[in-house]
Design an enzyme around this catalytic site. Structure first.
Site, PDB file in Angstrom:
ATOM      1  N   GLN A  90       2.914   9.943   1.667  1.00 15.02           N
ATOM      2  CA  GLN A  90       4.139   9.235   1.823  1.00 15.02           C
ATOM      3  C   GLN A  90       5.324   9.876   0.947  1.00 15.02           C
ATOM      4  O   GLN A  90       6.624   9.592   1.105  1.00 15.02           O
ATOM      5  CB  GLN A  90       4.198   7.517   1.902  1.00 15.02           C
ATOM      6  CG  GLN A  90       3.399   7.237   3.195  1.00 15.02           C
ATOM      7  CD  GLN A  90       3.299   5.834   2.952  1.00 15.02           C
ATOM      8  OE1 GLN A  90       2.337   5.158   2.408  1.00 15.02           O
ATOM      9  NE2 GLN A  90       4.090   4.957   3.767  1.00 15.02           N
ATOM     10  N   HIS A 113      -5.153   1.199   7.418  1.00 17.39           N
ATOM     11  CA  HIS A 113      -3.772   1.669   7.706  1.00 17.39           C
ATOM     12  C   HIS A 113      -3.300   3.046   6.697  1.00 17.39           C
ATOM     13  O   HIS A 113      -2.852   4.151   7.000  1.00 17.39           O
ATOM     14  CB  HIS A 113      -2.817   0.833   7.338  1.00 17.39           C
ATOM     15  CG  HIS A 113      -1.188   1.002   7.217  1.00 17.39           C
ATOM     16  ND1 HIS A 113      -0.141   0.641   8.177  1.00 17.39           N
ATOM     17  CD2 HIS A 113      -0.456   1.908   6.457  1.00 17.39           C
ATOM     18  CE1 HIS A 113       0.950   0.989   7.766  1.00 17.39           C
ATOM     19  NE2 HIS A 113       0.663   1.727   6.871  1.00 17.39           N
ATOM     20  N   GLU A 114      -4.119   2.909   5.555  1.00 15.57           N
ATOM     21  CA  GLU A 114      -3.722   4.110   4.354  1.00 15.57           C
ATOM     22  C   GLU A 114      -4.421   5.306   4.723  1.00 15.57           C
ATOM     23  O   GLU A 114      -4.356   6.289   4.520  1.00 15.57           O
ATOM     24  CB  GLU A 114      -3.722   3.631   3.061  1.00 15.57           C
ATOM     25  CG  GLU A 114      -3.377   2.428   2.553  1.00 15.57           C
ATOM     26  CD  GLU A 114      -1.665   2.469   2.599  1.00 15.57           C
ATOM     27  OE1 GLU A 114      -1.134   3.627   2.869  1.00 15.57           O
ATOM     28  OE2 GLU A 114      -0.878   1.707   2.846  1.00 15.57           O
ATOM     29  N   CYS A 173       5.361  -0.315   7.959  1.00 19.42           N
ATOM     30  CA  CYS A 173       5.006   0.982   7.027  1.00 19.42           C
ATOM     31  C   CYS A 173       6.331   1.457   6.425  1.00 19.42           C
ATOM     32  O   CYS A 173       7.527   1.231   6.865  1.00 19.42           O
ATOM     33  CB  CYS A 173       4.551   2.072   7.911  1.00 19.42           C
ATOM     34  SG  CYS A 173       3.981   3.570   7.207  1.00 19.42           S
ATOM     35  N   LEU A 174       6.241   1.848   5.028  1.00 22.82           N
ATOM     36  CA  LEU A 174       7.360   2.144   4.491  1.00 22.82           C
ATOM     37  C   LEU A 174       8.202   3.276   4.947  1.00 22.82           C
ATOM     38  O   LEU A 174       9.142   3.714   4.674  1.00 22.82           O
ATOM     39  CB  LEU A 174       7.155   2.253   2.824  1.00 22.82           C
ATOM     40  CG  LEU A 174       6.783   1.221   2.077  1.00 22.82           C
ATOM     41  CD1 LEU A 174       5.887   1.333   0.669  1.00 22.82           C
ATOM     42  CD2 LEU A 174       7.687   0.085   2.274  1.00 22.82           C
ATOM     43  N   HIS A 219      -3.084   7.287   7.200  1.00 24.13           N
ATOM     44  CA  HIS A 219      -2.195   8.077   6.631  1.00 24.13           C
ATOM     45  C   HIS A 219      -2.530   9.526   6.056  1.00 24.13           C
ATOM     46  O   HIS A 219      -2.014  10.622   6.554  1.00 24.13           O
ATOM     47  CB  HIS A 219      -1.399   7.414   5.439  1.00 24.13           C
ATOM     48  CG  HIS A 219      -0.359   6.577   5.685  1.00 24.13           C
ATOM     49  ND1 HIS A 219       1.011   7.214   6.438  1.00 24.13           N
ATOM     50  CD2 HIS A 219       0.220   5.360   5.552  1.00 24.13           C
ATOM     51  CE1 HIS A 219       1.904   6.192   6.572  1.00 24.13           C
ATOM     52  NE2 HIS A 219       1.371   5.207   6.000  1.00 24.13           N
ATOM     53  N   GLY A 234       0.875  -1.169   0.005  1.00 21.10           N
ATOM     54  CA  GLY A 234       0.097  -0.157   0.039  1.00 21.10           C
ATOM     55  C   GLY A 234       0.855   1.235   0.160  1.00 21.10           C
ATOM     56  O   GLY A 234       2.085   1.292   0.344  1.00 21.10           O
TER      57      GLY A 234
HETATM   58  O1  GNR Z   1       3.970  -2.677   2.780  1.00 20.37           O
HETATM   59  C1  GNR Z   1       3.066  -2.535   3.681  1.00 20.37           C
HETATM   60  N1  GNR Z   1       2.796  -3.531   4.241  1.00 20.37           N
HETATM   61  C2  GNR Z   1       1.797  -3.588   5.417  1.00 20.37           C
HETATM   62  C3  GNR Z   1       1.622  -4.747   6.140  1.00 20.37           C
HETATM   63  C4  GNR Z   1       0.620  -4.697   7.022  1.00 20.37           C
HETATM   64  C5  GNR Z   1      -0.371  -3.705   7.136  1.00 20.37           C
HETATM   65  C6  GNR Z   1      -0.208  -2.576   6.588  1.00 20.37           C
HETATM   66  C7  GNR Z   1       0.758  -2.434   5.500  1.00 20.37           C
HETATM   67  S1  GNR Z   1       1.119  -1.120   4.530  1.00 20.37           S
HETATM   68  C8  GNR Z   1       2.569  -1.073   4.092  1.00 20.37           C
HETATM   69  C9  GNR Z   1       3.090  -0.088   2.996  1.00 20.37           C
HETATM   70  C10 GNR Z   1       2.752   1.378   3.645  1.00 20.37           C
HETATM   71  O2  GNR Z   1       3.428   1.869   4.531  1.00 20.37           O
HETATM   72  N2  GNR Z   1       1.398   2.056   3.400  1.00 20.37           N
HETATM   73  O3  GNR Z   1       1.321   2.947   3.936  1.00 20.37           O
HETATM   74 NI    NI Z   2       2.456   3.027   5.757  1.00 17.79          NI
END
Ligand code: GNR
Ligand code: NI
Length: 179
Positions: free
Chosen positions: A51, A141-142, A99-100, A145, A46
């Site tokens: 980001q 999660h997104e 999270c990246l 953000h 994601g």
């Molecule tokens: O790559 C990602 N893996 C992930 C694993 C579990 C729950 C959420 C994620 S999102 C993350 C990429 C990211 O930072 N998206 O904002």
């Molecule tokens: Ni993230």
């Protein structure tokens, strides 16, 4: 194709409220294409525009089912513009999230197991549906953000401090490596 740099904590842009997307046009679709290039290269499942230091309300997801051994993973690119969560289930799920923007750090996060949501697709068409499983976790999660929230905000202070300390240590080691 272009790869854009992924912003990491503690950059304050990650705490910004992203603004609604006003037009779904070719310029936005070019950004979306660059977002997919960047996400696949990372690699991640994601990516929110914020980001990449672009605080607009859009994100992409591709859970990339690693289909049969040896073969290329099957890509299922999803685009969510101006997403809104309408309802969340009482039932919850726990996933080990990463999270990246918080590289190589993971923690278990509890969230509603499914959510009903509305969004615009890459053609600007309104969509509505229910998501569950890993897609529901990623969607939330997104969406976080877009509101300046990170997965570490959902865990205990002790675990958050551990994650941040490990990240600092890792960055110091990487710096010494290139020095
Ligand atoms: O790559 C990602 N893996 C992930 C694993 C579990 C729950 C959420 C994620 S999102 C993350 C990429 C990211 O930072 N998206 O904002
Ligand atoms: Ni993230």
């Amino acid at each position: 194709m272009s790869l854009l740099p992924i912003i990491e904590i503690p950059d304050p842009v990650l705490r910004a409220q992203s603004a609604p997307v006003e037009r779904v046009d070719d310029e936005l679709r070019r950004l979306i294409a660059d977002m997919f290039d960047t996400m696949y290269a990372a690699p991640g499942i994601g990516l929110a525009a914020v980001q990449l230091a672009i605080p607009r309300r859009l994100f992409i997801i591709d859970l990339q089912d690693p289909e049969e051994e040896g073969g290329e993973p099957v890509k299922k690119p999803l685009v969510f513009i101006n997403p809104e969560i309408l309802t969340s289930s009482d039932e919850t799920n726990v996933y080990n999230e990463g999270c990246l923007s918080i590289p190589d750090q993971y923690a278990e996060v509890e969230r509603p197991a499914s959510v009903r949501a509305r969004w615009l697709d890459a053609d600007g068409k309104q969509q509505e549906g229910e998501v569950d499983g890993l897609l529901a976790t990623c969607f939330q999660h997104e969406t976080d953000h877009l509101n300046g929230i990170l997965f570490i905000d959902h865990i205990s202070r002790l675990r958050r401090d551990m994650v941040l300390k490990k990240l600092t240590k890792l960055r110091k080691e990487n710096k010494n490596l290139v020095a």
